[in-house]
Design a protein around this motif. Structure first.
Motif, PDB file in Angstrom:
ATOM      1  N   ASP A 174       2.992   7.640  -2.659  1.00 32.49           N
ATOM      2  CA  ASP A 174       3.374   8.119  -1.449  1.00 32.49           C
ATOM      3  C   ASP A 174       2.682   7.487  -0.369  1.00 32.49           C
ATOM      4  O   ASP A 174       1.384   7.020  -0.601  1.00 32.49           O
ATOM      5  CB  ASP A 174       3.355   9.686  -1.563  1.00 32.49           C
ATOM      6  CG  ASP A 174       4.490   9.976  -2.216  1.00 32.49           C
ATOM      7  OD1 ASP A 174       5.818   9.518  -2.003  1.00 32.49           O
ATOM      8  OD2 ASP A 174       4.504  10.950  -2.877  1.00 32.49           O
ATOM      9  N   PRO A 175       3.157   7.534   0.998  1.00 31.37           N
ATOM     10  CA  PRO A 175       4.220   8.237   1.239  1.00 31.37           C
ATOM     11  C   PRO A 175       5.311   6.994   0.994  1.00 31.37           C
ATOM     12  O   PRO A 175       6.604   7.332   1.198  1.00 31.37           O
ATOM     13  CB  PRO A 175       4.117   8.288   2.891  1.00 31.37           C
ATOM     14  CG  PRO A 175       3.056   7.322   3.370  1.00 31.37           C
ATOM     15  CD  PRO A 175       1.971   7.229   2.055  1.00 31.37           C
ATOM     16  N   GLY A 176       5.117   5.773   0.652  1.00 27.21           N
ATOM     17  CA  GLY A 176       6.256   4.649   0.672  1.00 27.21           C
ATOM     18  C   GLY A 176       7.209   5.045  -0.516  1.00 27.21           C
ATOM     19  O   GLY A 176       8.399   5.004  -0.195  1.00 27.21           O
ATOM     20  N   ALA A 177       6.711   5.583  -1.679  1.00 32.05           N
ATOM     21  CA  ALA A 177       7.370   5.972  -2.796  1.00 32.05           C
ATOM     22  C   ALA A 177       8.716   7.041  -2.238  1.00 32.05           C
ATOM     23  O   ALA A 177       9.822   6.953  -2.915  1.00 32.05           O
ATOM     24  CB  ALA A 177       6.630   6.697  -4.091  1.00 32.05           C
ATOM     25  N   SER A 178       8.448   7.759  -1.378  1.00 30.21           N
ATOM     26  CA  SER A 178       9.367   8.970  -0.920  1.00 30.21           C
ATOM     27  C   SER A 178      10.369   8.223   0.011  1.00 30.21           C
ATOM     28  O   SER A 178      11.427   8.948   0.337  1.00 30.21           O
ATOM     29  CB  SER A 178       8.737   9.965  -0.199  1.00 30.21           C
ATOM     30  OG  SER A 178       8.030   9.644   1.219  1.00 30.21           O
ATOM     31  N   TYR A 179      10.163   7.043   0.410  1.00 31.21           N
ATOM     32  CA  TYR A 179      11.383   6.324   1.158  1.00 31.21           C
ATOM     33  C   TYR A 179      12.003   5.382   0.210  1.00 31.21           C
ATOM     34  O   TYR A 179      12.954   4.868   0.707  1.00 31.21           O
ATOM     35  CB  TYR A 179      10.467   5.500   2.321  1.00 31.21           C
ATOM     36  CG  TYR A 179       9.817   6.118   3.548  1.00 31.21           C
ATOM     37  CD1 TYR A 179      10.795   6.366   4.550  1.00 31.21           C
ATOM     38  CD2 TYR A 179       8.928   7.009   3.325  1.00 31.21           C
ATOM     39  CE1 TYR A 179      10.254   6.924   5.774  1.00 31.21           C
ATOM     40  CE2 TYR A 179       8.293   7.586   4.394  1.00 31.21           C
ATOM     41  CZ  TYR A 179       9.083   7.711   5.612  1.00 31.21           C
ATOM     42  OH  TYR A 179       8.701   8.418   6.935  1.00 31.21           O
ATOM     43  N   ALA A 180      11.666   5.184  -0.978  1.00 30.93           N
ATOM     44  CA  ALA A 180      12.321   4.215  -1.840  1.00 30.93           C
ATOM     45  C   ALA A 180      13.456   4.818  -2.493  1.00 30.93           C
ATOM     46  O   ALA A 180      14.198   3.713  -2.929  1.00 30.93           O
ATOM     47  CB  ALA A 180      11.248   3.915  -2.654  1.00 30.93           C
ATOM     48  N   GLY A 181      13.697   5.899  -2.913  1.00 33.12           N
ATOM     49  CA  GLY A 181      14.792   6.509  -3.528  1.00 33.12           C
ATOM     50  C   GLY A 181      14.694   5.825  -4.998  1.00 33.12           C
ATOM     51  O   GLY A 181      13.602   5.625  -5.561  1.00 33.12           O
ATOM     52  N   ALA A 182      15.706   5.852  -5.654  1.00 31.74           N
ATOM     53  CA  ALA A 182      15.695   5.280  -7.268  1.00 31.74           C
ATOM     54  C   ALA A 182      15.524   3.957  -7.124  1.00 31.74           C
ATOM     55  O   ALA A 182      15.838   3.184  -6.281  1.00 31.74           O
ATOM     56  CB  ALA A 182      17.236   5.579  -7.834  1.00 31.74           C
ATOM     57  N   LEU A 183      14.649   3.387  -8.122  1.00 28.30           N
ATOM     58  CA  LEU A 183      14.155   2.168  -8.189  1.00 28.30           C
ATOM     59  C   LEU A 183      15.006   1.310  -9.199  1.00 28.30           C
ATOM     60  O   LEU A 183      15.002   1.927 -10.494  1.00 28.30           O
ATOM     61  CB  LEU A 183      12.860   1.878  -8.512  1.00 28.30           C
ATOM     62  CG  LEU A 183      11.737   2.517  -7.346  1.00 28.30           C
ATOM     63  CD1 LEU A 183      10.157   2.666  -7.957  1.00 28.30           C
ATOM     64  CD2 LEU A 183      11.896   2.117  -5.906  1.00 28.30           C
ATOM     65  N   ALA A 221      -4.669  10.449   2.753  1.00 30.71           N
ATOM     66  CA  ALA A 221      -3.393  10.859   1.872  1.00 30.71           C
ATOM     67  C   ALA A 221      -2.422   9.749   2.111  1.00 30.71           C
ATOM     68  O   ALA A 221      -1.680   9.460   1.309  1.00 30.71           O
ATOM     69  CB  ALA A 221      -2.817  11.998   2.191  1.00 30.71           C
ATOM     70  N   ALA A 222      -2.528   9.061   3.644  1.00 28.54           N
ATOM     71  CA  ALA A 222      -1.705   8.110   3.864  1.00 28.54           C
ATOM     72  C   ALA A 222      -2.088   6.686   3.257  1.00 28.54           C
ATOM     73  O   ALA A 222      -0.999   5.781   3.279  1.00 28.54           O
ATOM     74  CB  ALA A 222      -1.635   7.849   5.347  1.00 28.54           C
ATOM     75  N   ALA A 223      -3.097   6.535   2.771  1.00 26.75           N
ATOM     76  CA  ALA A 223      -3.718   5.548   2.333  1.00 26.75           C
ATOM     77  C   ALA A 223      -4.239   5.600   0.879  1.00 26.75           C
ATOM     78  O   ALA A 223      -5.366   5.251   0.723  1.00 26.75           O
ATOM     79  CB  ALA A 223      -4.744   4.704   3.120  1.00 26.75           C
ATOM     80  N   ARG A 224      -3.653   6.075   0.009  1.00 28.12           N
ATOM     81  CA  ARG A 224      -3.990   6.683  -1.359  1.00 28.12           C
ATOM     82  C   ARG A 224      -4.895   5.448  -2.261  1.00 28.12           C
ATOM     83  O   ARG A 224      -5.690   5.926  -2.699  1.00 28.12           O
ATOM     84  CB  ARG A 224      -2.848   7.207  -2.320  1.00 28.12           C
ATOM     85  CG  ARG A 224      -2.537   8.728  -1.340  1.00 28.12           C
ATOM     86  CD  ARG A 224      -1.471   9.275  -2.351  1.00 28.12           C
ATOM     87  NE  ARG A 224      -1.018  10.591  -1.698  1.00 28.12           N
ATOM     88  CZ  ARG A 224      -1.669  11.703  -1.814  1.00 28.12           C
ATOM     89  NH1 ARG A 224      -2.917  11.561  -2.267  1.00 28.12           N
ATOM     90  NH2 ARG A 224      -1.266  12.647  -1.021  1.00 28.12           N
ATOM     91  N   THR A 242       0.778  -1.210  -0.001  1.00 24.60           N
ATOM     92  CA  THR A 242       0.038   0.042  -0.038  1.00 24.60           C
ATOM     93  C   THR A 242       0.874   1.212  -0.190  1.00 24.60           C
ATOM     94  O   THR A 242       0.534   2.450  -0.354  1.00 24.60           O
ATOM     95  CB  THR A 242      -0.905   0.013   1.035  1.00 24.60           C
ATOM     96  OG1 THR A 242      -0.174   0.302   2.404  1.00 24.60           O
ATOM     97  CG2 THR A 242      -1.837  -1.141   1.252  1.00 24.60           C
ATOM     98  N   GLY A 243       2.186   1.133   0.467  1.00 28.59           N
ATOM     99  CA  GLY A 243       2.696   2.365   0.579  1.00 28.59           C
ATOM    100  C   GLY A 243       2.564   3.060   1.816  1.00 28.59           C
ATOM    101  O   GLY A 243       3.409   4.318   1.951  1.00 28.59           O
ATOM    102  N   GLU A 244       1.703   2.440   2.817  1.00 30.17           N
ATOM    103  CA  GLU A 244       1.725   3.098   4.086  1.00 30.17           C
ATOM    104  C   GLU A 244       2.709   2.945   5.016  1.00 30.17           C
ATOM    105  O   GLU A 244       3.689   1.979   4.700  1.00 30.17           O
ATOM    106  CB  GLU A 244       0.548   2.531   4.589  1.00 30.17           C
ATOM    107  CG  GLU A 244      -0.898   2.801   3.924  1.00 30.17           C
ATOM    108  CD  GLU A 244      -2.232   2.121   4.559  1.00 30.17           C
ATOM    109  OE1 GLU A 244      -2.292   2.107   5.911  1.00 30.17           O
ATOM    110  OE2 GLU A 244      -2.935   1.704   3.620  1.00 30.17           O
ATOM    111  N   VAL A 245       3.289   4.004   5.743  1.00 32.45           N
ATOM    112  CA  VAL A 245       4.212   4.162   6.665  1.00 32.45           C
ATOM    113  C   VAL A 245       3.801   4.435   8.054  1.00 32.45           C
ATOM    114  O   VAL A 245       3.331   5.403   8.204  1.00 32.45           O
ATOM    115  CB  VAL A 245       5.189   5.026   6.329  1.00 32.45           C
ATOM    116  CG1 VAL A 245       6.506   5.211   7.247  1.00 32.45           C
ATOM    117  CG2 VAL A 245       5.822   4.770   4.988  1.00 32.45           C
ATOM    118  N   ASP A 246       3.628   3.487   8.766  1.00 30.47           N
ATOM    119  CA  ASP A 246       2.913   3.498  10.213  1.00 30.47           C
ATOM    120  C   ASP A 246       3.829   3.285  11.316  1.00 30.47           C
ATOM    121  O   ASP A 246       4.059   2.199  11.996  1.00 30.47           O
ATOM    122  CB  ASP A 246       1.857   2.552  10.451  1.00 30.47           C
ATOM    123  CG  ASP A 246       1.154   2.457  11.418  1.00 30.47           C
ATOM    124  OD1 ASP A 246       0.888   3.766  12.372  1.00 30.47           O
ATOM    125  OD2 ASP A 246       0.305   1.898  12.052  1.00 30.47           O
ATOM    126  N   GLY A 247       4.809   4.289  11.350  1.00 26.50           N
ATOM    127  CA  GLY A 247       5.754   4.299  12.394  1.00 26.50           C
ATOM    128  C   GLY A 247       7.066   4.495  11.818  1.00 26.50           C
ATOM    129  O   GLY A 247       7.264   5.291  10.639  1.00 26.50           O
TER     130      GLY A 247
END
Length: 488
Positions: free
Chosen positions: A183-192, A367-370, A157-162
């Protein structure tokens, strides 16, 4: 097309492959691919310092095997084990056999050229637990490469809970994971980077258009086309308070491939002054003439209800935006025509409340669960939903979902959504199905925003509309691009 599969789909495909391949084949393929990416990042492997953060699952095993491969090429590899008693035995043995060492003290190792995050894999849920969160300090000691997914990010899901680790690079195995694209997961992933494993996967749960897909979908006039055969989009937008919304919506509509734009509303003088080719009417939607789609709502104010009724009665696809969404939320239901809704999270909250009779959920939670939010709205209203935000998500009532790979934070400016609404409505009139029209519009709008903001300075919505007709976007609609240009 970029295809992303759920954790369940990946697990099933891996199980089928492991049943017919020699034991350990998939893990070795993953480790070789991971080590190859790490080698390119390091440049010179011999003598480099690599720290492996290894959890207890297969994710930790992938990291340890990759560390062993780097050690064989002369890297100085150390491993920190989250749960030594449950570490992947084969991966640890391979690392030690290659000359790698295990350290129990984070402070012992100092800095590193590269850190492998193999703490938690795609099966993780929620943020990092306290014991694992303690590794966050070690993760900041060098370029951080996430193994399949950054630890603490929900892969599905890309959710970041913690607590979660923020990677510089994520090396993904077998297929993209939805949580890496939204997002928000995509913003933590960097280049793929994707490492193919040779597994057989079903239809993807989530997709993302790429340049070739957009070019394939864009409408191209035929030799016998005229302005009516290319489609006519109707724009019902603007009011005495917001006349600029009409101008911006028409500006976007001019760039979507339809042959003509009809305008109905109080801002006709402003629209024609800026776009003299626009066909205007002061007799309401029914008297405007034939159209292939309607855009209703941008800047419409409180009087948008009758306009929405007339558009829904016309029997053509209808895009509802802004004040039109507020009116639709009051009704709490969709319609029997192809419908496209373009809410931001605040409007999404009102739409959910209207359809369920419950209190509006917090916009931050949506927004956290788009992915879940867009899908739920599509289901409730029987509509294609384009959920705007840091990652734009398009969901269809049939369950399909796309995430948009373009865009910039500079698009958070007044009137930007009006341009998007007009562009999308024009693509509908030109013949694209709602799901494709919404996906293509989001892609082009995001790319136009990037071009408009290429100097890193604030932009206006009209800058975005102007960028839609500049190269390479200007050549994207119905023409081949100049040599070497291309969409990003």
């Amino acid at each position: 097309m970029r295809y992303a599969h759920t954790v369940e789909q990946v697990r099933a495909a891996e199980a089928e492959a492991m049943a017919r391949l020699p034991e350990g084949t998939l893990m070795q393929r993953a480790a070789y691919g991971l080590a190859a990416v790490c080698g390119r990042l390091l440049g010179r492997i011999y003598g480099s310092r690599v720290l492996v953060l290894a959890g207890s699952g297969d994710n930790g095993g992938d990291a340890l095997y990759a560390g062993a491969l780097l050690a064989r090429r002369g890297a100085r590899v150390r491993a920190l084990l989250l749960s030594p008693e449950r570490v992947h035995a084969g991966g640890l043995a391979a690392l030690r056999a290659a000359g790698g060492r295990v350290t129990a003290d984070q402070g012992e190792y100092g800095t590193a050229d590269l850190v492998l995050d193999g703490i938690v894999g795609i099966g993780g849920r929620g943020g990092l637990r306290p014991a694992a969160a303690g590794f966050a300090g070690a993760a900041r000691r060098g370029t951080l490469v996430a193994v399949d997914v950054p630890s603490g990010v929900d892969a599905g899901t890309g959710e970041v809970d913690g607590v979660a680790l923020r990677a510089d690079v994520t090396v993904c195995f077998g297929t993209w994971k939805p949580g890496l694209l939204v997002d928000p997961g995509a913003s933590y992933a960097g280049a793929l980077h994707l490492v193919e494993l040779g597994i057989d996967l079903p239809d993807a749960a989530v997709t993302a258009l790429q340049e070739a897909d957009v070019r394939r979908l864009l409408p191209v006039p035929g030799a016998e086309s005229d302005k009516y055969r290319r489609g006519v989009v109707g724009i019902a937008a603007g009011s005495a308070k917001y006349p600029g919304a009409a101008v911006l919506a028409v500006a976007g509509a001019q760039r979507g491939g339809a042959g003509a734009v009809r305008y109905v509303g109080s801002a006709a003088a402003e629209v024609v002054r800026r776009f003299p080719e626009t066909l205007v009417s002061d007799g309401g939607l029914a008297a405007a003439g034939r159209v292939q789609s309607w855009v209703v709502g941008p800047g419409g104010g409180d009087g948008v209800g009758p306009l929405l009724d007339q558009a829904l009665a016309a029997g053509v696809p209808v895009l509802v935006d802004a004040d039109g969404l507020t009116e639709l939320a009051r009704r709490g239901r969709g319609a029997d025509v192809p419908l496209v809704l373009t809410p931001h999270t605040g409007e999404a909250a009102r739409l959910l409340a209207g359809a369920t009779g419950q209190a509006p959920p917090a916009a931050e939670r949506l927004a956290a669960a788009r992915l879940a939010t867009a899908r739920r709205l599509a289901e409730l209203y029987g509509a294609t939903v384009l959920l705007k935000g840091s990652t734009t998500v398009v969901a269809d009532p049939d369950g399909r979902c796309r995430v948009n790979p373009t865009g910039t934070s500079w698009l958070a400016t007044a009137g930007s959504g009006d341009v998007l609404a007009g562009l999308l409505g024009s693509l509908l009139a030109a013949g694209l199905a709602p799901f494709d029209a919404a996906s293509v519009a989001a892609y082009l709008h995001g790319l136009a925003g990037r071009h408009a903001a290429e100097r890193g300075t604030p932009i206006t919505a009209m800058d975005v509309a102007t960028a839609l007709r500049r190269r390479p976007l200007g050549t994207a609609i119905g023409q081949a691009p100049p040599e070497g240009s291309g969409l990003c």
